[in-house]
Design an enzyme around this catalytic site. Structure first.
Site, mmCIF file in Angstrom:
data_model
loop_
_atom_site.group_PDB
_atom_site.id
_atom_site.type_symbol
_atom_site.label_atom_id
_atom_site.label_comp_id
_atom_site.label_asym_id
_atom_site.label_seq_id
_atom_site.Cartn_x
_atom_site.Cartn_y
_atom_site.Cartn_z
ATOM 1 N N GLU A 236 1.573 2.495 -13.814
ATOM 2 C CA GLU A 236 0.565 2.505 -12.750
ATOM 3 C C GLU A 236 -0.345 3.722 -12.733
ATOM 4 O OE1 GLU A 236 2.053 1.504 -8.892
ATOM 5 O OE2 GLU A 236 2.338 -0.575 -9.491
ATOM 6 N N GLU B 283 6.144 -5.719 -12.829
ATOM 7 C CA GLU B 283 6.635 -5.664 -11.442
ATOM 8 C C GLU B 283 6.002 -6.791 -10.647
ATOM 9 O OE1 GLU B 283 6.358 -1.881 -9.363
ATOM 10 O OE2 GLU B 283 6.855 -0.809 -11.211
HETATM 11 C C1 BG6 Z 1 4.789 0.104 -7.632
HETATM 12 C C2 BG6 Z 1 5.622 1.172 -8.238
HETATM 13 O O1 BG6 Z 1 3.672 0.727 -7.110
HETATM 14 O O2 BG6 Z 1 5.237 -0.591 -6.539
HETATM 15 C C3 BG6 Z 1 7.048 1.248 -7.725
HETATM 16 O O3 BG6 Z 1 5.604 1.132 -9.631
HETATM 17 C C4 BG6 Z 1 7.046 0.944 -6.232
HETATM 18 O O4 BG6 Z 1 7.539 2.524 -8.035
HETATM 19 C C5 BG6 Z 1 6.558 -0.475 -6.041
HETATM 20 O O5 BG6 Z 1 8.284 1.134 -5.634
HETATM 21 C C6 BG6 Z 1 6.528 -0.929 -4.590
HETATM 22 O O6 BG6 Z 1 5.838 -0.025 -3.805
HETATM 23 P P1 BG6 Z 1 6.496 0.627 -2.519
HETATM 24 O O7 BG6 Z 1 5.512 1.604 -2.038
HETATM 25 O O8 BG6 Z 1 6.738 -0.460 -1.570
HETATM 26 O O9 BG6 Z 1 7.766 1.268 -2.987
#
Ligand code: BG6
Length: 473
Positions: free
Chosen positions: A165, A373
């Site tokens: 990211e 993700e």
């Molecule tokens: C992504 C990241 O931005 O989203 C993760 O790669 C992160 O590290 C995930 O945990 C979800 O975002 P958040 O802010 O809800 O943890």
């Protein structure tokens, strides 16, 4: 568009799930590890990273759960400061051993390791010494870190992600540290350039040291929709895609800055310093694939140049309606989508947006893609009989997977799905209050309890998805 027949996913599709080191491992000062910038900067109102989900002490038990789930691959990141406590120099054997043992355990269970080299966690000592990603000095240290990883783990690991990211480190400044005396936008573009050079150097080194491996970025992307069919809004959405997606992906794949963005940066005096050889380096390091982190789409509309600049204010508490949209005068401003449901953190749930995005990326870059993700953050409740009924997460993932299947039918070369997250871990913005996992971890932000692992309903749902190779969603 729908097709008349439903195809299963490809036979060698990676049914995976993801985590990252600082969010999952804990043991943050154990066996020689030192702190990273994200350990220091994570929101102190929520859990810190000292214990996290305690994976550092339970990796065997956790891999057994991955096996039970049926995962054929697992995406995780390596903590730089566990491997190199001083950021460079002496290698911490205990750090290497931890990851070697984890990888051996995965391999013994036929789970392919998918390794992220950098997930927000620069060793804090490098930040203090020379300002971290703001200095080109970081390049030698990052390359050295990669060399150590390829040397020690390259025989076993054949899929690498360079940087997680980069797009969000740029957009959400809490993932980086900045100085006070240079305009923020200028610092962001300088760091973005340096980080892309680091990414390119990692790709080149990987090709030299582990020639049979594949390597690419994992980038956080959201397609931008125009709020109306007003031509100004349509243009604003295209501009938002340029500034929030293509600036990164064009640099990765084509090794060039988009003309409109470069011109904007020059006019604003925020363009990064390009040294001799930079662009040739970027052009020589085309990735093997693109990793996509997708959670939501966004809506934008035109922002007249008379407006004031405004940064996005994210909703960290999970009380609906707290998000404040960014405004870039003359370019675009964020808005809300009345057609989509939102999570408690105001993330707009848009499975179709994923198919749209995958097709856009495929048309533009013709590279294989992996979803690195995708998932739903929510407050989960553990019932008295030790169950977590997370039907909302099943609905979310099922609908997104359906769109992945359609995207494959459209022609997208999608080769894996790594939902976020395998197990509950620290949400970067909201600690343990906001959970994503298939497996519940028995702890809260302020009480680590017994950290017991309890499979949720979504665990059993995903188990069946994998068993049927995605035919039953
Ligand atoms: C992504 C990241 O931005 O989203 C993760 O790669 C992160 O590290 C995930 O945990 C979800 O975002 P958040 O802010 O809800 O943890």
């Amino acid at each position: 568009m729908r097709y008349k027949t439903i195809n299963p996913f490809p036979n060698d599709f990676f049914w995976s799930a993801a985590t990252s080191a600082y969010q999952y491992e804990g043991g943050y000062l154990e066996d020689g590890r030192t702190l990273s910038i994200v350990d220091k900067n994570i929101n102190p109102a929520y859990a810190d990273t000292s214990v996290a989900s305690d994976h550092y002490h339970r990796s065997k038990e956790d891999v057994a759960l991955m096996k039970e789930l049926g995962m054929t691959a697992y995406r995780f990141s390596i903590s730089w400061s566990r491997i190199l406590p001083e950021g460079r120099g002496e290698v911490n054997q205990k750090g290497i051993d931890f990851y070697k043992n984890l990888i051996n355990e995965l391999k013994a269970n036929n789970i392919e390791p998918l390794v992220t080299i950098y997930h927000f966690d620069l060793p804090a000592c490098l930040q203090e010494e020379y300002g971290g990603w703001s200095s080109r000095k970081v390049l030698d240290d990052f390359v050295y870190f990669c060399k150590v990883l390829f040397e020690h783990l390259g025989e076993q690991v054949k899929y690498w992600f360079t940087i997680n990211e980069q797009s969000n480190m740029f957009l959400l400044p809490y993932l980086m540290e900045f100085e006070d005396d240079t305009p923020l936008e200028k610092q962001k573009y300088e760091m973005n350039h340096i980080m892309t050079l680091a990414h390119a150097k990692a790709i080149k080194l990987c090709r030299e040291m582990v020639p049979d491996a594949k390597i690419g970025p994992a980038i956080g992307l959201s397609p931008n929709y125009p709020e109306t069919c007003r031509p100004e809004d349509i243009q604003a959405a295209k501009v938002a895609d340029d500034f929030r997606t293509y600036v990164f992906t064009d640099l990765y794949v084509y090794g060039s800055y988009r003309k409109n963005i470069w011109r904007y940066m020059e006019e604003q005096g925020i363009n990064p310093t390009i040294e001799e050889g930079d662009m040739a380096l970027l052009q020589s390091a085309k990735p093997d694939f693109i990793g996509v982190n997708y959670y939501q789409s966004r809506v934008v509309k035109y922002a007249p140049s008379t407006m004031e600049v405004k940064d996005m204010a994210i909703n960290a508490d999970g009380n609906k309606g707290e998000t404040e949209f960014e405004v870039l005068p003359g370019l675009y401003q964020g808005s809300s989508n009345p057609y989509l449901e939102k999570t408690d953190w105001d993330w707009e749930i848009d499975p179709i947006g994923l198919r749209t995005l995958l097709n856009e990326l495929n048309d533009r870059y013709h590279l294989p893609i992996i979803i690195t993700e995708n998932g739903m953050g929510a407050v989960d409740h553990l019932s008295d009989d030790e169950k977590v009924h997370d039907q909302y997460r099943i609905d979310y993932l099922s609908k997104h997977l359906e769109q992945c299947r359609l995207a494959i039918d459209d022609g997208v070369q999608l080769f894996g799905f790594c939902p976020w997250s395998f197990m509950d871990l620290i949400s970067t913005t909201s600690g343990f209050r906001k959970r994503y996992g298939f497996v519940y971890v028995n702890r809260t932000d302020n009480d680590v309890k017994d950290l017991r692992r309890i499979p949720k309903d979504s665990f059993y749902w995903y188990q069946n998805v994998i068993k049927t190779n995605g035919l039953e969603l």
